[in-house]
Write a protein that holds these residues in place. Structure first.
Motif: not given
Ligand code: C2E
Ligand code: CA
Ligand code: CA
Ligand code: CA
Length: 279
Positions: A100-116
């Motif tokens: 999901q985080n990679k998909a958001w980044q590929d869509a041009g959204l700001p890059k942020i770390p995702i916590a699991v």
């Protein structure tokens, strides 16, 4: 059993059976949930205390049961921990969150770390390091955008092998947080032994912080100490403006809680992240 007879015993036995049955049902249901795509992730932002910008996100699992509706994690995580199924659930969450985080980044959204969130069980039972490497490869997510949250409980037994594993994970470039800090047994002095870059203050410390001087003093002390060890601090469960202001005064680095946002479904979270980027 031999003691059969007394009513109270029957009652007790029945209750035990019911509990057992309920657990069996839940456990069986959870195994199905994994196979049938009934688990979903919600996403809660972490906000920079001083700029208000979204600087991270935590993935939180939910179970969408076809008959019972949405079941919160507090209802099934403890059971999944006792059966060991949590290992499979966390694996699913880890891959889904990274994708999901990679998909958001590929869509041009700001890059942020995702916590699991990772159950402590991973540290005794699986090849955690290999699992993480595999997930990063499969998802294509850069390791610096993954953040793992582990609770202090992990450090109670077998501290040395755990520290060893955590050091390897840190050396991969992944951020590590100690979750629910303050609720367990680890003391402030133990913190310095841990290869961890971030402390998450448990929400029980944050509640009503502005009106409880003792709590406020403890929080300030933890933040100062963490900073002196070059760790950053996130406060969880921030619900009011007063709580936010006090935490700002204490120079807590990041804030998370209903005051900013509840955990959101993926599409709502991405809309939030996107709108913020236009401010
Ligand atoms: P946690 O890791 O401490 O997560 C924070 C919990 O606090 C979340 O509950 C979140 O919805 C809730 N919360 C956030 N802001 C506020 C606030 O302002 N006020 C209040 N009262 N609560 C707030 P949630 O989503 O029900 O998760 C509960 C726990 O379940 C988590 O606590 C975590 O320990 C566990 N969990 C959730 N997802 C996973 C997972 O994928 N794997 C594992 N192993 N555990 C998970
Ligand atoms: Ca957490
Ligand atoms: Ca917590
Ligand atoms: Ca935009």
């Amino acid at each position: 059993a031999k003691a059969r007879g007394g009513n109270s015993f029957h009652f007790y036995e029945k209750k035990l059976n019911d509990m057992f049955e309920e657990e069996m049902l839940l456990d069986h249901g959870l195994r199905e949930a994994l196979l049938k795509d009934q688990l979903v992730l919600h996403y809660q932002p972490k906000v920079n205390t001083f700029t208000g910008a979204i600087c991270g996100v935590e993935a939180l699992v939910r179970w969408e049961h076809p008959e019972l509706g949405r079941i919160p994690p507090d209802k099934f995580i403890p059971l999944a921990e006792s059966s060991g199924l949590i290992l499979k659930i966390d694996e699913w969450v880890l891959l889904e969150a990274c994708r999901q985080n990679k998909a958001w980044q590929d869509a041009g959204l700001p890059k942020i770390p995702i916590a699991v969130n990772l159950s402590g069980l991973h540290f005794s039972q699986t090849h955690l390091v290999e699992l993480i490497q595999q997930v990063l490869e499969q998802s294509g997510l850069d390791e610096k955008y993954l953040n793992l949250e582990i609770t202090e409980g992990v450090f109670i037994k077998n501290v040395d092998p755990v520290i060893d594993t955590i050091t390897r994970i840190r050396d991969m470039g992944i951020q590590l947080s100690i979750d629910d800090f303050g609720t367990g047994y680890s003391s402030l002095s133990q913190l310095q032994r841990l290869p961890i870059s971030n402390v998450k203050l448990d929400r029980s410390f944050i509640h009503d912080i502005a009106d409880e001087p003792k709590k406020a003093a403890v929080v300030k002390a933890i933040i100062d100490l963490a900073h002196s060890m070059r760790m950053t601090v996130v406060a969880e469960g921030v619900e009011t403006k007063n709580e936010m202001n006090y935490l700002k005064q204490c120079k807590c680095d990041e804030l998370q809680g209903y005051y900013f946002s509840r955990p959101l479904p993926a599409d709502e979270f991405s809309a939030l992240l996107d709108s913020e980027d236009d401010w």
